[in-house]
Design a protein around this motif. Structure first.
Motif, mmCIF file in Angstrom:
data_model
loop_
_atom_site.group_PDB
_atom_site.id
_atom_site.type_symbol
_atom_site.label_atom_id
_atom_site.label_comp_id
_atom_site.label_asym_id
_atom_site.label_seq_id
_atom_site.Cartn_x
_atom_site.Cartn_y
_atom_site.Cartn_z
ATOM 1 N N ALA A 152 0.838 -1.200 0.000
ATOM 2 C CA ALA A 152 0.000 0.000 0.000
ATOM 3 C C ALA A 152 0.871 1.247 0.000
ATOM 4 O O ALA A 152 1.997 1.232 0.481
ATOM 5 C CB ALA A 152 -0.910 0.013 1.223
ATOM 6 N N ALA A 153 0.294 2.316 -0.528
ATOM 7 C CA ALA A 153 0.933 3.631 -0.489
ATOM 8 C C ALA A 153 -0.119 4.633 -0.038
ATOM 9 O O ALA A 153 -1.271 4.569 -0.461
ATOM 10 C CB ALA A 153 1.482 4.001 -1.850
ATOM 11 N N GLY A 170 -7.412 22.629 6.061
ATOM 12 C CA GLY A 170 -7.970 21.480 5.371
ATOM 13 C C GLY A 170 -6.972 20.352 5.326
ATOM 14 O O GLY A 170 -5.784 20.541 5.568
ATOM 15 N N ALA A 171 -7.498 19.162 5.050
ATOM 16 C CA ALA A 171 -6.649 17.981 4.961
ATOM 17 C C ALA A 171 -7.192 17.071 3.876
ATOM 18 O O ALA A 171 -8.402 17.017 3.653
ATOM 19 C CB ALA A 171 -6.605 17.252 6.294
ATOM 20 N N ALA A 172 -6.303 16.374 3.209
ATOM 21 C CA ALA A 172 -6.703 15.411 2.189
ATOM 22 C C ALA A 172 -5.729 14.243 2.251
ATOM 23 O O ALA A 172 -4.549 14.420 2.534
ATOM 24 C CB ALA A 172 -6.679 16.052 0.814
ATOM 25 N N SER A 173 -6.258 13.040 2.014
ATOM 26 C CA SER A 173 -5.382 11.869 1.976
ATOM 27 C C SER A 173 -5.956 10.848 1.014
ATOM 28 O O SER A 173 -7.163 10.805 0.768
ATOM 29 C CB SER A 173 -5.208 11.265 3.373
ATOM 30 N N GLY A 174 -5.099 10.046 0.488
ATOM 31 C CA GLY A 174 -5.505 8.976 -0.415
ATOM 32 C C GLY A 174 -4.648 7.760 -0.172
ATOM 33 O O GLY A 174 -3.516 7.860 0.282
ATOM 34 N N LYS A 175 -5.217 6.592 -0.477
ATOM 35 C CA LYS A 175 -4.503 5.342 -0.217
ATOM 36 C C LYS A 175 -4.700 4.403 -1.400
ATOM 37 O O LYS A 175 -5.821 4.242 -1.882
ATOM 38 C CB LYS A 175 -5.035 4.700 1.059
ATOM 39 N N LEU A 176 -3.619 3.807 -1.850
ATOM 40 C CA LEU A 176 -3.656 2.799 -2.901
ATOM 41 C C LEU A 176 -3.210 1.488 -2.260
ATOM 42 O O LEU A 176 -2.059 1.370 -1.833
ATOM 43 C CB LEU A 176 -2.719 3.183 -4.054
ATOM 44 N N GLN A 177 -4.136 0.537 -2.140
ATOM 45 C CA GLN A 177 -3.801 -0.742 -1.506
ATOM 46 C C GLN A 177 -4.366 -1.879 -2.332
ATOM 47 O O GLN A 177 -5.550 -1.895 -2.665
ATOM 48 C CB GLN A 177 -4.360 -0.814 -0.082
ATOM 49 N N ASP A 178 -3.512 -2.827 -2.646
ATOM 50 C CA ASP A 178 -3.879 -4.019 -3.398
ATOM 51 C C ASP A 178 -4.655 -3.668 -4.685
ATOM 52 O O ASP A 178 -5.675 -4.276 -5.009
ATOM 53 C CB ASP A 178 -4.699 -4.983 -2.521
ATOM 54 N N LYS A 180 -6.501 -1.032 -5.306
ATOM 55 C CA LYS A 180 -7.706 -0.226 -5.089
ATOM 56 C C LYS A 180 -7.324 1.105 -4.481
ATOM 57 O O LYS A 180 -6.549 1.165 -3.550
ATOM 58 C CB LYS A 180 -8.674 -0.954 -4.152
ATOM 59 N N TYR A 181 -7.916 2.189 -5.032
ATOM 60 C CA TYR A 181 -7.618 3.537 -4.556
ATOM 61 C C TYR A 181 -8.791 4.050 -3.719
ATOM 62 O O TYR A 181 -9.944 3.853 -4.051
ATOM 63 C CB TYR A 181 -7.368 4.486 -5.727
ATOM 64 N N SER A 182 -8.466 4.704 -2.600
ATOM 65 C CA SER A 182 -9.523 5.290 -1.768
ATOM 66 C C SER A 182 -9.062 6.648 -1.257
ATOM 67 O O SER A 182 -7.873 6.891 -1.098
ATOM 68 C CB SER A 182 -9.854 4.382 -0.594
#
Length: 183
Positions: A152-153, A170-178, A180-182
């Motif tokens: 994951a990243a 403000g805050a923003a985050s994203g995750k790429l795992q297996d 799938k992006y969220s």
């Protein structure tokens, strides 16, 4: 027998017959320092994360500082093959850069402890405060003990501006795992 010798023998006998508390934990800590480097070695009678361990365990932590560059490096390893590394740098007032990494062997892997690396930048000046970071997690799958593999990243950004106790941000985050992006 002289009185002083008799008192000494009585006190010695009291020491031998006294009932002492059982010692549940032994720990030996050795520290050494130089102008730029600190080393701490610890030997303990039981590894804190493993319930069935009966052998002595130990760890070594090395901290190295370069004050003229506002930099600091920490390395840590223990007898269970767990390691961590951290490098901090403050190139100018208000900016702090941090790089971290760790490696966790399969017998110690839990949801909170996986092999990862991260880069983070924090900036604070006047009314502005900002933070950005990237974390990469990689855990190979193992059969014994059973560990689910993952990769994951995660990217996160935060910023705020404020004065006299009032701030907007403000805050923003994203995750790429297996795959799938969220957000």
């Amino acid at each position: 027998m002289p009185v002083a010798v008799g008192d000494f023998l009585k006190k010695f006998g009291d020491l031998l017959s006294k009932k002492y508390k059982k010692i549940k934990s032994n720990e030996l800590v050795v520290k050494a320092s130089d102008s730029n480097m600190d080393i701490e070695a610890v030997i303990m009678n039981k590894y804190p994360d493993l319930k069935n361990s009966s052998s002595p365990e130990g760890s070594v932590k090395v901290t190295y500082s370069l004050k003229e560059y506002n930099s600091k490096m920490e390395l840590f390893t223990d007898s269970q093959n767990k390691f961590t590394a951290k490098i901090e740098n403050k190139p100018f007032k208000g900016l702090k850069l941090v790089a971290k990494g760790n490696g966790i062997p399969p017998q110690l892997v839990s949801k909170k402890a996986q092999t990862n690396g991260s880069l983070e930048a924090n900036y604070e000046q006047g009314m502005f405060k900002g933070k950005a970071g990237v974390t990469y997690v990689k855990q190979p799958a193992y059969k014994d003990p059973v560990v689910k593999g993952c990769e994951a990243a995660k990217v996160a950004v935060e910023a705020s501006v404020g004065q006299n106790g009032i701030s907007v941000g403000g805050a923003a985050s994203g995750k790429l795992q297996d795959g799938k992006y969220s957000l």
